[in-house]
Design a protein around this motif. Structure first.
Motif, PDB file in Angstrom:
ATOM      1  N   LEU A 248      20.292  22.013   2.681  1.00 19.14           N
ATOM      2  CA  LEU A 248      19.898  20.675   3.110  1.00 19.14           C
ATOM      3  C   LEU A 248      19.603  20.710   4.605  1.00 19.14           C
ATOM      4  O   LEU A 248      20.457  21.075   5.407  1.00 19.14           O
ATOM      5  CB  LEU A 248      21.015  19.684   2.805  1.00 19.14           C
ATOM      6  CG  LEU A 248      20.690  18.199   2.917  1.00 19.14           C
ATOM      7  CD1 LEU A 248      19.587  17.821   1.953  1.00 19.14           C
ATOM      8  CD2 LEU A 248      21.934  17.364   2.647  1.00 19.14           C
ATOM      9  N   VAL A 256      14.408  16.230  -1.790  1.00 15.61           N
ATOM     10  CA  VAL A 256      15.366  16.410  -2.879  1.00 15.61           C
ATOM     11  C   VAL A 256      14.765  15.936  -4.197  1.00 15.61           C
ATOM     12  O   VAL A 256      14.960  16.562  -5.250  1.00 15.61           O
ATOM     13  CB  VAL A 256      16.662  15.628  -2.571  1.00 15.61           C
ATOM     14  CG1 VAL A 256      17.601  15.645  -3.767  1.00 15.61           C
ATOM     15  CG2 VAL A 256      17.345  16.200  -1.354  1.00 15.61           C
ATOM     16  N   ILE A 268      24.286  24.085  -3.534  1.00 10.87           N
ATOM     17  CA  ILE A 268      23.760  23.170  -2.511  1.00 10.87           C
ATOM     18  C   ILE A 268      24.531  23.423  -1.225  1.00 10.87           C
ATOM     19  O   ILE A 268      25.754  23.302  -1.194  1.00 10.87           O
ATOM     20  CB  ILE A 268      23.914  21.708  -2.963  1.00 10.87           C
ATOM     21  CG1 ILE A 268      23.137  21.463  -4.258  1.00 10.87           C
ATOM     22  CG2 ILE A 268      23.431  20.759  -1.867  1.00 10.87           C
ATOM     23  CD1 ILE A 268      23.462  20.144  -4.919  1.00 10.87           C
ATOM     24  N   ILE A 270      25.428  22.501   2.602  1.00 13.11           N
ATOM     25  CA  ILE A 270      25.443  21.387   3.556  1.00 13.11           C
ATOM     26  C   ILE A 270      25.879  21.929   4.911  1.00 13.11           C
ATOM     27  O   ILE A 270      26.909  22.593   5.025  1.00 13.11           O
ATOM     28  CB  ILE A 270      26.421  20.284   3.108  1.00 13.11           C
ATOM     29  CG1 ILE A 270      26.183  19.885   1.648  1.00 13.11           C
ATOM     30  CG2 ILE A 270      26.319  19.079   4.036  1.00 13.11           C
ATOM     31  CD1 ILE A 270      24.876  19.207   1.396  1.00 13.11           C
ATOM     32  N   ARG A 288      14.666  24.891   1.274  1.00 12.50           N
ATOM     33  CA  ARG A 288      15.282  23.951   2.208  1.00 12.50           C
ATOM     34  C   ARG A 288      14.728  22.571   1.892  1.00 12.50           C
ATOM     35  O   ARG A 288      13.510  22.382   1.846  1.00 12.50           O
ATOM     36  CB  ARG A 288      14.977  24.342   3.653  1.00 12.50           C
ATOM     37  CG  ARG A 288      15.529  25.708   4.047  1.00 12.50           C
ATOM     38  CD  ARG A 288      15.516  25.924   5.540  1.00 12.50           C
ATOM     39  NE  ARG A 288      14.314  25.357   6.154  1.00 12.50           N
ATOM     40  CZ  ARG A 288      14.288  24.804   7.366  1.00 12.50           C
ATOM     41  NH1 ARG A 288      15.379  24.742   8.092  1.00 12.50           N
ATOM     42  NH2 ARG A 288      13.162  24.333   7.868  1.00 12.50           N
ATOM     43  N   ARG A 290      15.022  18.144   2.244  1.00 12.92           N
ATOM     44  CA  ARG A 290      15.403  17.028   3.115  1.00 12.92           C
ATOM     45  C   ARG A 290      15.572  15.784   2.256  1.00 12.92           C
ATOM     46  O   ARG A 290      15.022  15.688   1.151  1.00 12.92           O
ATOM     47  CB  ARG A 290      14.333  16.788   4.184  1.00 12.92           C
ATOM     48  CG  ARG A 290      13.001  16.328   3.631  1.00 12.92           C
ATOM     49  CD  ARG A 290      11.923  16.203   4.705  1.00 12.92           C
ATOM     50  NE  ARG A 290      10.697  15.642   4.178  1.00 12.92           N
ATOM     51  CZ  ARG A 290       9.748  16.357   3.572  1.00 12.92           C
ATOM     52  NH1 ARG A 290       9.900  17.676   3.412  1.00 12.92           N
ATOM     53  NH2 ARG A 290       8.660  15.762   3.117  1.00 12.92           N
ATOM     54  N   ILE A 291      16.323  14.841   2.785  1.00 16.71           N
ATOM     55  CA  ILE A 291      16.512  13.553   2.115  1.00 16.71           C
ATOM     56  C   ILE A 291      15.555  12.551   2.741  1.00 16.71           C
ATOM     57  O   ILE A 291      15.533  12.380   3.964  1.00 16.71           O
ATOM     58  CB  ILE A 291      17.962  13.066   2.269  1.00 16.71           C
ATOM     59  CG1 ILE A 291      18.919  14.043   1.575  1.00 16.71           C
ATOM     60  CG2 ILE A 291      18.133  11.668   1.695  1.00 16.71           C
ATOM     61  CD1 ILE A 291      20.381  13.719   1.813  1.00 16.71           C
ATOM     62  N   VAL A 309      22.645  14.241  -2.696  1.00 19.15           N
ATOM     63  CA  VAL A 309      22.058  15.398  -3.386  1.00 19.15           C
ATOM     64  C   VAL A 309      22.774  15.638  -4.722  1.00 19.15           C
ATOM     65  O   VAL A 309      22.140  15.959  -5.733  1.00 19.15           O
ATOM     66  CB  VAL A 309      22.130  16.652  -2.494  1.00 19.15           C
ATOM     67  CG1 VAL A 309      21.495  17.840  -3.192  1.00 19.15           C
ATOM     68  CG2 VAL A 309      21.436  16.398  -1.165  1.00 19.15           C
TER      69      VAL A 309
END
Length: 318
Positions: A248, A256, A268, A270, A288, A290-291, A309
């Motif tokens: 992330l 995502v 995942i 973090i 990789r 991103r949100i 996620v």
């Protein structure tokens, strides 16, 4: 005689069905191709993927049975309110030390009642000088709770538990998350969305302390945490097992929502709020992501980001 032969030939030529010399090709064309293969034998099927991963893992698993991973260090929770909250929130404990001749106020009575209800916590009375020595002079207010060392799982235990349940592994790895409350919140989200465990590095990272236990709201009792000496090597080992490593990152190449691999066997990763993923860990990731944040915030709390996620992964698997 010639007339009879012509009549026989005419009757033969008018018959329906395969002609002489067909070799029964029409009959063979109607034959089936055998029974449908089992799900475990069909490529790209989820059960085939799990069976293959089980076989691969069994070939590399140590022959001797494991008794769990490394252990943390014992911890002391000191002070009337912290001790009461730890007991109330289910933090494991072995002994409650109570100062001799302590003022028996409401918090003390409540702590003693909770410890007694557990049934497995020793109650010890000790002089103030002894409690001062045990806590290195901290303001214990007459109550000290001893928390036993946390027994960490092995990284392979997390995937083995998933395969034993016939599920694709869903694991969260933390890189540089140092706040125990964030670790506890992530353990809680992992449990809520069907994850199989959390991996943390030994150095420069939060461990399963009393604070992490409290933040997990009891879910740490059923969601294993593994502690590894080298996070990059642990991720590489997961990749060899067939898991996809997804990091992330605020500048991730994918969102995502669009990454299909998150529905399969996945780790995942973090990173910390300030620095994000470390260089080596970031290079180890297969993707990789991103949100998407329409509101324009630069970053999210690690616990919040993990929850988003994990929710998306659980939604894809439903």
């Amino acid at each position: 005689m010639a007339g009879n032969s012509q009549r026989r030939n005419r009757r033969t030529s008018n018959k329906k069905g395969a002609t002489v010399g067909s070799g029964g090709q029409r009959r063979r064309g109607l034959e089936g191709k055998g029974p449908t293969p089992k799900a475990e034998d069909r490529k790209k099927h989820k059960k085939n993927r799990i069976a293959t991963a089980k076989t691969r893992q069994a070939a590399t698993r140590r022959p001797a049975p494991r008794r769990g991973g490394s252990k943390g260090t014992s911890e002391m929770v000191v002070g009337r309110n912290p001790v009461f909250e730890a007991l109330r929130d289910g933090v494991p404990a072995t002994t409650l030390y109570v100062q001799q001749y302590i003022d028996n106020d409401e918090r003390v009575r409540e702590a003693l009642q909770l410890a007694g209800e557990r049934g497995n916590i020793n109650l010890m009375e000790a002089p103030r000088a002894e409690l001062d020595r045990m806590t290195n002079g901290l303001n214990h207010q007459g109550l000290v709770l001893q928390v036993p060392p946390y027994e960490y799982a092995e990284p392979q235990d997390l995937t083995a538990a998933a395969y034993d349940n016939g599920e694709d592994p869903l694991i969260v790895a933390l890189d540089g998350v140092t706040d125990p409350r964030n670790l506890g919140a992530i353990v809680r989200s992992t449990s809520a969305f069907g994850g199989h465990g959390v991996v943390v590095p030994e150095r420069r990272a939060a461990g399963m302390t009393a604070g992490a236990w409290k933040s997990s709201a009891g879910t740490a009792a059923r969601t294993p945490v593994s502690r590894v000496t080298n996070l990059t090597r642990a991720l590489e080992a997961y990749k060899k097992e067939g898991l996809t490593v997804v990091g992330l990152a605020a500048d991730g190449e994918h969102t995502v929502e669009e990454l299909e691999q998150i529905a399969g066997p996945v780790v995942i990763v973090i990173g910390s709020e300030g620095k994000g993923l470390g260089r080596l860990v970031g290079e180890t990731c297969d993707y990789r992501v991103r949100i998407s944040m329409p509101g324009g915030a630069e970053s999210l709390n690690a616990g919040v980001a993990a929850g988003i996620v994990l929710y998306e992964a659980a939604r894809r698997r439903a």
